[in-house]
Scaffold this active site. Structure first.
Site, PDB file in Angstrom:
ATOM      1  N   ARG A   1      54.526 -11.554 -12.053  1.00 37.75           N
ATOM      2  CA  ARG A   1      55.461 -10.858 -11.392  1.00 37.75           C
ATOM      3  C   ARG A   1      56.611 -11.468 -11.087  1.00 37.75           C
ATOM      4  O   ARG A   1      57.833 -11.416 -10.172  1.00 37.75           O
ATOM      5  CB  ARG A   1      54.807 -11.206 -10.140  1.00 37.75           C
ATOM      6  CG  ARG A   1      53.563  -9.567  -9.226  1.00 37.75           C
ATOM      7  CD  ARG A   1      53.247 -10.122  -8.036  1.00 37.75           C
ATOM      8  NE  ARG A   1      52.827  -8.755  -7.120  1.00 37.75           N
ATOM      9  CZ  ARG A   1      51.807  -8.582  -7.144  1.00 37.75           C
ATOM     10  NH1 ARG A   1      50.460  -9.024  -7.694  1.00 37.75           N
ATOM     11  NH2 ARG A   1      51.840  -7.429  -5.961  1.00 37.75           N
TER      12      ARG A   1
ATOM     13  N   ARG B   1      46.836   4.718   1.304  1.00 36.32           N
ATOM     14  CA  ARG B   1      46.358   4.607   0.901  1.00 36.32           C
ATOM     15  C   ARG B   1      44.821   3.168   1.809  1.00 36.32           C
ATOM     16  O   ARG B   1      45.083   2.948   3.000  1.00 36.32           O
ATOM     17  CB  ARG B   1      46.326   3.049  -0.260  1.00 36.32           C
ATOM     18  CG  ARG B   1      44.958   2.224  -0.553  1.00 36.32           C
ATOM     19  CD  ARG B   1      46.093   1.207  -1.849  1.00 36.32           C
ATOM     20  NE  ARG B   1      46.594   0.843  -1.588  1.00 36.32           N
ATOM     21  CZ  ARG B   1      47.413  -0.378  -2.842  1.00 36.32           C
ATOM     22  NH1 ARG B   1      47.779  -0.308  -3.766  1.00 36.32           N
ATOM     23  NH2 ARG B   1      48.399  -1.514  -2.300  1.00 36.32           N
TER      24      ARG B   1
HETATM   25  P1  AMP Z   1      48.098  -7.168  -5.140  1.00 39.51           P
HETATM   26  O1  AMP Z   1      46.635  -6.866  -5.344  1.00 39.51           O
HETATM   27  O2  AMP Z   1      48.804  -6.980  -6.617  1.00 39.51           O
HETATM   28  O3  AMP Z   1      48.839  -6.236  -4.537  1.00 39.51           O
HETATM   29  O4  AMP Z   1      48.864  -8.607  -4.703  1.00 39.51           O
HETATM   30  C1  AMP Z   1      48.220  -8.568  -3.406  1.00 39.51           C
HETATM   31  C2  AMP Z   1      48.946 -10.360  -2.913  1.00 39.51           C
HETATM   32  O5  AMP Z   1      49.573 -10.608  -3.794  1.00 39.51           O
HETATM   33  C3  AMP Z   1      50.959  -9.959  -2.894  1.00 39.51           C
HETATM   34  O6  AMP Z   1      51.467  -9.371  -2.393  1.00 39.51           O
HETATM   35  C4  AMP Z   1      50.861 -11.569  -3.419  1.00 39.51           C
HETATM   36  O7  AMP Z   1      51.256 -12.070  -1.750  1.00 39.51           O
HETATM   37  C5  AMP Z   1      50.185 -12.265  -3.859  1.00 39.51           C
HETATM   38  N1  AMP Z   1      49.671 -11.753  -5.839  1.00 39.51           N
HETATM   39  C6  AMP Z   1      48.525 -11.370  -6.006  1.00 39.51           C
HETATM   40  N2  AMP Z   1      49.545 -11.296  -7.595  1.00 39.51           N
HETATM   41  C7  AMP Z   1      50.885 -12.740  -7.157  1.00 39.51           C
HETATM   42  C8  AMP Z   1      51.874 -13.251  -8.164  1.00 39.51           C
HETATM   43  N3  AMP Z   1      51.398 -13.010  -9.391  1.00 39.51           N
HETATM   44  N4  AMP Z   1      52.635 -13.481  -8.163  1.00 39.51           N
HETATM   45  C9  AMP Z   1      52.371 -14.401  -6.563  1.00 39.51           C
HETATM   46  N5  AMP Z   1      51.477 -13.703  -5.486  1.00 39.51           N
HETATM   47  C10 AMP Z   1      50.738 -13.012  -6.606  1.00 39.51           C
END
Ligand code: AMP
Length: 230
Positions: free
Chosen positions: A90, A127
Protein backbone atom coordinates in the site's frame (compact mmCIF):
# COMPACT_ATOMS: atom_id res chain seq x y z
CA UNK A 1 4.02 -22.89 -12.54
CA UNK A 2 4.30 -20.30 -9.78
CA UNK A 3 1.83 -17.39 -10.11
CA UNK A 4 2.37 -14.39 -7.83
CA UNK A 5 -0.50 -11.93 -8.09
CA UNK A 6 -0.82 -8.50 -6.48
CA UNK A 7 -4.21 -6.74 -6.43
CA UNK A 8 -4.18 -2.94 -6.51
CA UNK A 9 -7.12 -0.53 -6.53
CA UNK A 10 -9.00 1.83 -4.21
CA UNK A 11 -11.16 0.57 -1.35
CA UNK A 12 -14.40 -0.76 -2.79
CA UNK A 13 -12.90 -1.53 -6.22
CA UNK A 14 -13.78 -5.19 -5.72
CA UNK A 15 -10.34 -6.55 -4.80
CA UNK A 16 -11.73 -8.93 -2.18
CA UNK A 17 -14.58 -10.14 -4.39
CA UNK A 18 -12.23 -10.70 -7.33
CA UNK A 19 -9.60 -12.33 -5.13
CA UNK A 20 -12.10 -14.96 -3.99
CA UNK A 21 -12.89 -15.83 -7.63
CA UNK A 22 -9.23 -15.83 -8.66
CA UNK A 23 -8.20 -18.03 -5.75
CA UNK A 24 -10.49 -20.68 -7.21
CA UNK A 25 -9.52 -20.00 -10.86
CA UNK A 26 -5.79 -20.26 -10.22
CA UNK A 27 -5.74 -22.43 -7.07
CA UNK A 28 -3.46 -20.11 -5.09
CA UNK A 29 -3.96 -18.82 -1.52
CA UNK A 30 -5.72 -15.47 -1.09
CA UNK A 31 -3.68 -13.39 1.36
CA UNK A 32 -5.64 -10.34 2.54
CA UNK A 33 -3.68 -8.18 4.96
CA UNK A 34 -6.91 -6.39 5.99
CA UNK A 35 -8.53 -9.74 6.87
CA UNK A 36 -5.42 -10.91 8.76
CA UNK A 37 -5.39 -7.67 10.76
CA UNK A 38 -9.14 -7.81 11.47
CA UNK A 39 -8.67 -11.40 12.74
CA UNK A 40 -5.83 -10.20 14.99
CA UNK A 41 -8.02 -7.39 16.37
CA UNK A 42 -10.89 -9.77 17.02
CA UNK A 43 -8.60 -12.32 18.71
CA UNK A 44 -7.03 -9.58 20.87
CA UNK A 45 -3.44 -10.55 19.99
CA UNK A 46 -0.59 -8.07 20.65
CA UNK A 47 -0.66 -7.19 16.91
CA UNK A 48 -4.42 -6.65 17.08
CA UNK A 49 -4.10 -4.38 20.11
CA UNK A 50 -1.41 -2.38 18.29
CA UNK A 51 -3.38 -1.80 15.07
CA UNK A 52 -7.07 -1.69 16.07
CA UNK A 53 -7.39 2.08 16.55
CA UNK A 54 -5.43 2.90 13.39
CA UNK A 55 -7.66 0.63 11.31
CA UNK A 56 -10.83 2.18 12.79
CA UNK A 57 -9.63 5.61 11.70
CA UNK A 58 -8.88 4.49 8.14
CA UNK A 59 -5.12 5.11 8.46
CA UNK A 60 -2.33 2.76 7.48
CA UNK A 61 -0.44 0.68 9.97
CA UNK A 62 3.35 0.87 10.10
CA UNK A 63 5.22 -0.40 7.01
CA UNK A 64 7.60 -2.52 9.07
CA UNK A 65 4.84 -4.11 11.13
CA UNK A 66 2.76 -5.13 8.11
CA UNK A 67 5.84 -6.19 6.14
CA UNK A 68 6.78 -8.56 8.98
CA UNK A 69 3.28 -10.09 8.84
CA UNK A 70 3.50 -10.53 5.04
CA UNK A 71 7.06 -11.90 5.12
CA UNK A 72 5.99 -14.59 7.59
CA UNK A 73 2.88 -15.42 5.58
CA UNK A 74 4.77 -15.71 2.26
CA UNK A 75 7.30 -18.08 3.87
CA UNK A 76 4.48 -20.58 4.41
CA UNK A 77 4.80 -23.63 2.12
CA UNK A 78 1.24 -23.17 0.77
CA UNK A 79 2.59 -20.28 -1.33
CA UNK A 80 5.10 -22.44 -3.22
CA UNK A 81 2.78 -22.48 -6.27
CA UNK A 82 2.12 -18.76 -5.94
CA UNK A 83 -0.13 -16.39 -3.99
CA UNK A 84 -2.66 -13.63 -4.41
CA UNK A 85 -1.89 -10.57 -2.30
CA UNK A 86 -4.86 -8.33 -1.53
CA UNK A 87 -4.18 -5.11 0.42
CA UNK A 88 -0.36 -5.23 0.28
CA UNK A 89 1.66 -3.33 -0.82
CA UNK A 90 0.00 0.00 0.00
CA UNK A 91 3.07 2.26 0.02
CA UNK A 92 6.23 2.54 -2.06
CA UNK A 93 8.27 1.26 0.91
CA UNK A 94 6.04 -1.81 1.08
CA UNK A 95 6.40 -2.35 -2.68
CA UNK A 96 10.19 -2.18 -2.36
CA UNK A 97 10.05 -4.61 0.57
CA UNK A 98 7.86 -6.99 -1.46
CA UNK A 99 10.35 -6.96 -4.34
CA UNK A 100 13.02 -8.04 -1.85
CA UNK A 101 10.77 -10.71 -0.30
CA UNK A 102 10.01 -12.32 -3.69
CA UNK A 103 13.50 -11.95 -5.21
CA UNK A 104 14.27 -15.20 -7.03
CA UNK A 105 10.61 -16.19 -7.31
CA UNK A 106 8.34 -15.82 -10.36
CA UNK A 107 7.74 -12.15 -11.31
CA UNK A 108 4.84 -10.33 -9.68
CA UNK A 109 1.77 -9.91 -11.89
CA UNK A 110 0.04 -6.69 -10.86
CA UNK A 111 -3.71 -6.36 -11.30
CA UNK A 112 -4.78 -2.73 -10.90
CA UNK A 113 -8.57 -2.42 -10.66
CA UNK A 114 -9.56 1.09 -11.71
CA UNK A 115 -12.67 2.86 -10.37
CA UNK A 116 -13.65 6.55 -10.04
CA UNK A 117 -13.88 8.12 -6.56
CA UNK A 118 -17.61 8.81 -7.02
CA UNK A 119 -18.21 5.12 -7.68
CA UNK A 120 -16.01 4.11 -4.72
CA UNK A 121 -18.08 6.29 -2.35
CA UNK A 122 -21.36 4.97 -3.75
CA UNK A 123 -20.25 1.36 -3.31
CA UNK A 124 -18.80 1.72 0.18
CA UNK A 125 -21.89 3.51 1.47
CA UNK A 126 -23.96 0.40 0.75
CA UNK A 127 -21.39 -2.32 1.48
CA UNK A 128 -22.39 -4.93 4.04
CA UNK A 129 -20.17 -7.70 5.41
CA UNK A 130 -20.91 -10.85 7.39
CA UNK A 131 -20.36 -10.36 11.14
CA UNK A 132 -19.33 -14.04 11.43
CA UNK A 133 -16.99 -14.76 8.51
CA UNK A 134 -16.22 -11.27 7.14
CA UNK A 135 -17.36 -12.08 3.59
CA UNK A 136 -18.74 -9.20 1.54
CA UNK A 137 -22.49 -9.61 1.14
CA UNK A 138 -23.76 -10.15 -2.36
CA UNK A 139 -27.31 -10.17 -3.72
CA UNK A 140 -30.51 -9.97 -1.67
CA UNK A 141 -31.35 -10.75 1.94
CA UNK A 142 -29.93 -9.92 5.34
CA UNK A 143 -27.91 -13.06 6.10
CA UNK A 144 -24.58 -14.25 4.69
CA UNK A 145 -24.84 -16.59 1.69
CA UNK A 146 -21.71 -18.45 2.84
CA UNK A 147 -22.38 -19.13 6.54
CA UNK A 148 -25.80 -17.67 7.43
CA UNK A 149 -24.29 -15.07 9.78
CA UNK A 150 -25.84 -11.59 10.22
CA UNK A 151 -24.83 -8.81 7.80
CA UNK A 152 -23.52 -5.52 9.21
CA UNK A 153 -21.81 -2.41 7.76
CA UNK A 154 -18.00 -2.66 7.91
CA UNK A 155 -16.64 -0.57 10.81
CA UNK A 156 -14.35 1.46 8.54
CA UNK A 157 -17.00 2.14 5.86
CA UNK A 158 -18.48 5.08 7.86
CA UNK A 159 -18.54 8.24 5.75
CA UNK A 160 -15.71 10.19 7.40
CA UNK A 161 -13.55 7.07 7.52
CA UNK A 162 -14.20 6.43 3.83
CA UNK A 163 -13.04 9.96 3.05
CA UNK A 164 -9.86 9.29 5.07
CA UNK A 165 -9.24 5.97 3.38
CA UNK A 166 -9.61 7.55 -0.05
CA UNK A 167 -7.17 10.29 0.84
CA UNK A 168 -4.70 7.72 2.16
CA UNK A 169 -5.15 5.77 -1.07
CA UNK A 170 -4.55 8.83 -3.23
CA UNK A 171 -1.46 9.93 -1.31
CA UNK A 172 0.20 6.65 -0.38
CA UNK A 173 -1.05 3.88 -2.63
CA UNK A 174 -1.75 5.50 -6.00
CA UNK A 175 1.99 6.23 -6.48
CA UNK A 176 2.36 2.46 -6.86
CA UNK A 177 0.81 2.81 -10.33
CA UNK A 178 3.97 4.60 -11.40
CA UNK A 179 6.16 2.17 -9.43
CA UNK A 180 4.71 -0.83 -11.27
CA UNK A 181 3.39 0.85 -14.45
CA UNK A 182 6.50 0.23 -16.53
CA UNK A 183 6.55 -3.51 -15.91
CA UNK A 184 5.34 -5.83 -18.65
CA UNK A 185 3.31 -7.73 -16.03
CA UNK A 186 1.31 -4.65 -14.93
CA UNK A 187 -2.36 -4.94 -15.98
CA UNK A 188 -4.99 -2.19 -15.67
CA UNK A 189 -8.54 -3.47 -15.39
CA UNK A 190 -11.77 -1.45 -15.62
CA UNK A 191 -13.57 -2.24 -12.33
CA UNK A 192 -16.84 -0.45 -13.12
CA UNK A 193 -18.53 -3.49 -14.61
CA UNK A 194 -20.26 -6.66 -13.46
CA UNK A 195 -18.01 -8.76 -11.19
CA UNK A 196 -18.01 -11.75 -13.58
CA UNK A 197 -16.90 -9.55 -16.48
CA UNK A 198 -14.12 -8.09 -14.37
CA UNK A 199 -13.01 -11.61 -13.38
CA UNK A 200 -12.95 -12.70 -17.04
CA UNK A 201 -10.78 -9.71 -17.95
CA UNK A 202 -8.38 -10.42 -15.11
CA UNK A 203 -8.03 -14.08 -16.06
CA UNK A 204 -7.31 -13.08 -19.67
CA UNK A 205 -4.79 -10.45 -18.56
CA UNK A 206 -2.99 -12.87 -16.22
CA UNK A 207 -2.79 -15.53 -18.91
CA UNK A 208 -1.42 -12.99 -21.35
CA UNK A 209 1.07 -11.54 -18.85
CA UNK A 210 2.44 -14.96 -17.92
CA UNK A 211 2.47 -16.21 -21.53
CA UNK A 212 4.34 -13.40 -23.22
CA UNK A 213 5.46 -11.05 -20.46
CA UNK A 214 2.28 -8.97 -20.59
CA UNK A 215 2.58 -7.57 -24.09
CA UNK A 216 -0.49 -9.26 -25.53
CA UNK A 217 -3.38 -8.27 -23.25
CA UNK A 218 -3.92 -4.56 -23.65
CA UNK A 219 -5.85 -4.36 -26.89
CA UNK A 220 -9.31 -2.78 -27.29
CA UNK A 221 -12.04 -4.59 -25.36
CA UNK A 222 -9.61 -6.40 -23.11
CA UNK A 223 -10.50 -4.08 -20.20
CA UNK A 224 -6.84 -3.16 -19.84
CA UNK A 225 -5.56 0.29 -20.57
CA UNK A 226 -2.12 1.69 -20.89
CA UNK A 227 -1.19 3.60 -17.66
CA UNK A 228 0.26 6.40 -19.77
CA UNK A 229 -2.94 7.11 -21.68
CA UNK A 230 -5.68 6.76 -19.04
P1 AMP B 1 -8.47 -3.57 3.73
O1 AMP B 1 -9.39 -4.65 4.18
O2 AMP B 1 -7.41 -4.06 2.77
O3 AMP B 1 -9.20 -2.35 3.23
O4 AMP B 1 -7.64 -3.10 5.02
C1 AMP B 1 -8.31 -2.57 6.15
C2 AMP B 1 -7.34 -1.72 6.99
O5 AMP B 1 -6.23 -2.53 7.42
C3 AMP B 1 -6.69 -0.58 6.23
O6 AMP B 1 -7.53 0.57 6.18
C4 AMP B 1 -5.43 -0.36 7.08
O7 AMP B 1 -5.73 0.29 8.30
C5 AMP B 1 -5.03 -1.78 7.43
N1 AMP B 1 -4.12 -2.36 6.40
C6 AMP B 1 -4.36 -3.42 5.59
N2 AMP B 1 -3.32 -3.67 4.77
C7 AMP B 1 -2.39 -2.73 5.07
C8 AMP B 1 -1.10 -2.42 4.56
N3 AMP B 1 -0.56 -3.14 3.55
N4 AMP B 1 -0.43 -1.37 5.09
C9 AMP B 1 -0.95 -0.64 6.09
N5 AMP B 1 -2.16 -0.85 6.61
C10 AMP B 1 -2.90 -1.89 6.12
Amino acid sequence: MELNLVMLGPPGAGKGTQARQLRRAFDIPHISTGAMLRDAVQAGTPLGREVGAIMESGGLIDDEVITRVVTERLAHPDTSGGFLLDGYPRTIRQAEALDRIVAGRAPLVIIDIVLTEAEVIRRLASRMVCAECGTNATGEGDVCHDCGGPLVPRADDREQVVVNRLEVYRNQTEPLVRYYGGRSTYCRIDGARLPDDVTADIVRAVESATRDGGQGGSGPGSGIRDPETS
